[in-house]
Design a protein around this motif. Structure first.
Motif, PDB file in Angstrom:
ATOM      1  N   GLU A   1      79.828 -63.955  -0.858  1.00  0.00           N
ATOM      2  CA  GLU A   1      80.372 -63.510   0.429  1.00  0.00           C
ATOM      3  C   GLU A   1      79.408 -63.801   1.567  1.00  0.00           C
ATOM      4  O   GLU A   1      79.813 -64.184   2.672  1.00  0.00           O
ATOM      5  CB  GLU A   1      80.698 -62.016   0.372  1.00  0.00           C
ATOM      6  N   ASN A   2      78.118 -63.622   1.292  1.00  0.00           N
ATOM      7  CA  ASN A   2      77.089 -63.854   2.308  1.00  0.00           C
ATOM      8  C   ASN A   2      76.026 -64.792   1.731  1.00  0.00           C
ATOM      9  O   ASN A   2      75.343 -64.441   0.768  1.00  0.00           O
ATOM     10  CB  ASN A   2      76.430 -62.540   2.746  1.00  0.00           C
ATOM     11  N   GLY A   3      75.928 -65.976   2.297  1.00  0.00           N
ATOM     12  CA  GLY A   3      74.914 -66.903   1.838  1.00  0.00           C
ATOM     13  C   GLY A   3      73.520 -66.420   2.214  1.00  0.00           C
ATOM     14  O   GLY A   3      73.336 -65.664   3.168  1.00  0.00           O
ATOM     15  N   LEU A   4      72.529 -66.852   1.462  1.00  0.00           N
ATOM     16  CA  LEU A   4      71.149 -66.456   1.737  1.00  0.00           C
ATOM     17  C   LEU A   4      70.597 -67.139   2.987  1.00  0.00           C
ATOM     18  O   LEU A   4      69.657 -66.654   3.603  1.00  0.00           O
ATOM     19  CB  LEU A   4      70.265 -66.780   0.534  1.00  0.00           C
ATOM     20  N   TYR A   5      71.189 -68.266   3.374  1.00  0.00           N
ATOM     21  CA  TYR A   5      70.755 -68.983   4.583  1.00  0.00           C
ATOM     22  C   TYR A   5      71.941 -69.784   5.121  1.00  0.00           C
ATOM     23  O   TYR A   5      71.966 -71.015   5.073  1.00  0.00           O
ATOM     24  CB  TYR A   5      69.580 -69.916   4.264  1.00  0.00           C
ATOM     25  N   PRO A   6      72.953 -69.106   5.673  1.00  0.00           N
ATOM     26  CA  PRO A   6      74.198 -69.770   6.086  1.00  0.00           C
ATOM     27  C   PRO A   6      74.040 -70.759   7.233  1.00  0.00           C
ATOM     28  O   PRO A   6      74.928 -71.589   7.445  1.00  0.00           O
ATOM     29  CB  PRO A   6      75.110 -68.600   6.476  1.00  0.00           C
ATOM     30  N   ARG A   7      72.940 -70.709   7.975  1.00  0.00           N
ATOM     31  CA  ARG A   7      72.746 -71.652   9.090  1.00  0.00           C
ATOM     32  C   ARG A   7      72.143 -72.975   8.617  1.00  0.00           C
ATOM     33  O   ARG A   7      71.868 -73.869   9.421  1.00  0.00           O
ATOM     34  CB  ARG A   7      71.844 -71.016  10.148  1.00  0.00           C
ATOM     35  N   TRP A   8      71.995 -73.113   7.327  1.00  0.00           N
ATOM     36  CA  TRP A   8      71.362 -74.297   6.756  1.00  0.00           C
ATOM     37  C   TRP A   8      72.102 -75.576   7.167  1.00  0.00           C
ATOM     38  O   TRP A   8      73.315 -75.681   7.022  1.00  0.00           O
ATOM     39  CB  TRP A   8      71.333 -74.164   5.237  1.00  0.00           C
ATOM     40  N   SER A   9      71.367 -76.537   7.707  1.00  0.00           N
ATOM     41  CA  SER A   9      71.921 -77.824   8.116  1.00  0.00           C
ATOM     42  C   SER A   9      70.758 -78.789   8.287  1.00  0.00           C
ATOM     43  O   SER A   9      69.589 -78.421   8.114  1.00  0.00           O
ATOM     44  CB  SER A   9      72.698 -77.689   9.438  1.00  0.00           C
ATOM     45  N   ARG A  10      71.049 -80.027   8.671  1.00  0.00           N
ATOM     46  CA  ARG A  10      69.961 -80.984   8.897  1.00  0.00           C
ATOM     47  C   ARG A  10      69.148 -80.591  10.124  1.00  0.00           C
ATOM     48  O   ARG A  10      67.996 -81.015  10.282  1.00  0.00           O
ATOM     49  CB  ARG A  10      70.513 -82.394   9.033  1.00  0.00           C
ATOM     50  N   HIS A  11      69.721 -79.791  11.021  1.00  0.00           N
ATOM     51  CA  HIS A  11      68.995 -79.312  12.193  1.00  0.00           C
ATOM     52  C   HIS A  11      68.238 -78.018  11.898  1.00  0.00           C
ATOM     53  O   HIS A  11      67.368 -77.611  12.665  1.00  0.00           O
ATOM     54  CB  HIS A  11      69.962 -79.099  13.357  1.00  0.00           C
ATOM     55  N   HIS A  12      68.579 -77.365  10.803  1.00  0.00           N
ATOM     56  CA  HIS A  12      67.888 -76.158  10.335  1.00  0.00           C
ATOM     57  C   HIS A  12      67.588 -76.339   8.848  1.00  0.00           C
ATOM     58  O   HIS A  12      68.192 -75.691   7.997  1.00  0.00           O
ATOM     59  CB  HIS A  12      68.740 -74.912  10.577  1.00  0.00           C
ATOM     60  N   PRO A  13      66.653 -77.243   8.538  1.00  0.00           N
ATOM     61  CA  PRO A  13      66.377 -77.583   7.139  1.00  0.00           C
ATOM     62  C   PRO A  13      65.557 -76.498   6.440  1.00  0.00           C
ATOM     63  O   PRO A  13      65.115 -75.531   7.055  1.00  0.00           O
ATOM     64  CB  PRO A  13      65.582 -78.876   7.257  1.00  0.00           C
ATOM     65  N   LEU A  14      65.352 -76.700   5.143  1.00  0.00           N
ATOM     66  CA  LEU A  14      64.591 -75.758   4.325  1.00  0.00           C
ATOM     67  C   LEU A  14      63.549 -76.505   3.498  1.00  0.00           C
ATOM     68  O   LEU A  14      63.686 -77.694   3.210  1.00  0.00           O
ATOM     69  CB  LEU A  14      65.536 -75.002   3.381  1.00  0.00           C
ATOM     70  N   HIS A  15      62.505 -75.763   3.118  1.00  0.00           N
ATOM     71  CA  HIS A  15      61.543 -76.257   2.135  1.00  0.00           C
ATOM     72  C   HIS A  15      62.021 -75.807   0.757  1.00  0.00           C
ATOM     73  O   HIS A  15      62.583 -74.711   0.614  1.00  0.00           O
ATOM     74  CB  HIS A  15      60.156 -75.665   2.382  1.00  0.00           C
TER      75      HIS A  15
END
Length: 439
Positions: A108-122
């Protein structure tokens, strides 16, 4: 054994606030789902420039829960949706070919829903967590998750003891050398599979154990007892090509590489730590665990012997790594090559480096230095290259499969690893932020 190839310029569109550290996603390996309880208080060391009374924000760490016994494809899908949110979709074609449901659980709720190429992750993966991350990046690159997905969503990938190119251990434990994914009856692998089915069947009663088995209908509340007994007799999961054990075979690795899975993305920074706990036998062709590991890590030492003495010529069809290991004129005996037999108790050294051979990817190899007395020049030379699309490979000598992660022992090596990890991530963010400003 290393080769540095030209790398395309960094044309990624990463943008982020340099004062707000990018989160680090940790992906655990096979049969591992301990999370912070096992990994310990490493954050004290991974934020080297932050003191206890500092107001600077600490880097958020996300432990992403994926199936501890699932295939790389299924784990990659679960990893994507646990971060983004939504119902896990394994793909219609994949589900049909492998005989399980297309959809898994809903987040229902992602741990990092704003994830995108403009908001990447390690990303950091231990053991099977490494190839899981690489599999997900390949799915992103191929558009499996939709048009908005992009491989640049991974700013960095760091792996520890990852079996990118397979391991002899799955054959030693039960995988058929000439008929994979079939498993030998009464082998250790067969009993592990039966244990997985028992735990899966009882999983509704075991809330502390999450095997992510919804798509396979293995729990007692969604399957019959007779079906459960049938799986105990012959596991459709363990003896399929959509399982974790098969994904660690050399045949599966060759299949992934033939499909171009694992080629580095020119918008991602890569690093791998390859451990070895072995020393050469007197014949120079076989390897055994060093005395210290044999005393304190007897199980890993036994597994290490299996790898160190395994005859790769028994595998059919012959895996590509056999012919890569030595010069062409030595190919007939290349299964005795040192690089194929040195190991960390679970994974041979070469497999921990990166996907593909060194001749087919971009990489730079170094030896891990723990000596504080090393010269400044030597320490500077040992720093990783801030070059996207290139694998920085560190060989960690006298180390086993769990020396760095996931168990927290508080050793000097672990503290040093996390300090360097923190510096590495900070350097990447500074570099990518600088590149974004130039653009």
């Amino acid at each position: 054994m290393s080769r540095t190839a030209p790398v395309a310029p960094n044309t990624s569109s990463h943008t982020h606030d340099v004062e707000d550290p990018i989160p680090l996603v940790i992906v655990e390996g096979f049969l591992s789902a301990g999370g912070p309880l096992l990994w310990g208080n490493f954050e004290e060391h991974s934020n080297p420039k932050i003191t206890l009374d500092s107001e600077s924000p600490r880097r958020r760490v996300i432990f992403a829960s994926v199936g501890p016994v699932s295939s790389l494809h299924d784990r990659a899908c679960e990893l994507y949706y646990v971060l983004m949110g939504g119902k896990v979709d394994y793909g219609e074609d994949h589900a049909r070919r492998n005989g399980h449901k297309r959809f898994g659980r809903t987040h229902e709720n992602g741990l990092y829903p704003r994830w995108s190429r403009h908001h990447p992750l390690h990303f950091l993966g231990h053991s099977m967590g490494g190839p899981t991350i690489i599999k997900m990046q390949w799915l992103l690159a191929t558009g499996f998750f939709g048009e908005a997905s992009h491989p640049d969503m991974l700013l960095s990938v760091t792996t520890v003891s990852a079996p990118f190119r397979g391991s002899q251990i799955v054959y030693s434990l039960g995988e058929e050398v000439d008929n994979a994914p079939a498993v030998r009856p009464y082998s250790a692998g067969a009993f592990v599979a039966k244990g997985v089915h028992v735990l899966s069947y009882l999983s509704p009663l075991l809330p502390f154990l999450d095997l992510h088995v919804e798509s396979r209908s293995l729990a007692y509340n969604v399957t019959s007892f007779s079906a459960f007994l049938k799986q105990l007799g012959r596991s459709e999961w363990a003896e399929s090509s959509d399982s974790a054990p098969f994904d660690v075979t050399f045949q599966a690795s060759d299949g992934r590489e033939a499909n171009k899975e694992g080629l580095p993305n020119d918008g991602t920074f890569y690093m791998s730590y390859a451990a070895s706990m072995t020393v050469a036998e007197s014949d120079g062709a076989h390897f055994r665990p060093s005395l210290g590991h044999a005393v304190f890590m007897p199980v890993l030492s036994l597994l290490s012997l299996f790898i160190g003495w395994f005859d790769l010529s028994s595998i059919h069809p012959s895996p590509s790594i056999v012919d890569e290991a030595t010069k062409p004129q030595q190919a007939a005996t290349s299964h005795n090559s040192a690089v194929l037999r040195s190991n960390d108790g679970v994974v041979p050294l070469f497999s921990q480096w990166h996907p593909f051979s060194c001749n087919s990817t971009c990489c730079k190899h170094r030896t891990w230095i723990e000596d504080d007395d090393a010269s400044d020049a030597k320490q500077q030379e040992n720093l990783p290259s801030l070059t996207p699309g290139l694998w920085n490979v560190y060989h960690v000598r006298d180390a086993n499969h769990v020396s760095i992660a996931p168990f927290w022992f508080g050793t000097r090596r672990q503290r040093l690893f996390w300090e360097r990890m923190g510096n590495w991530l900070q350097s990447i963010e500074a570099e990518s932020s600088s590149d974004a400003k130039k653009v």
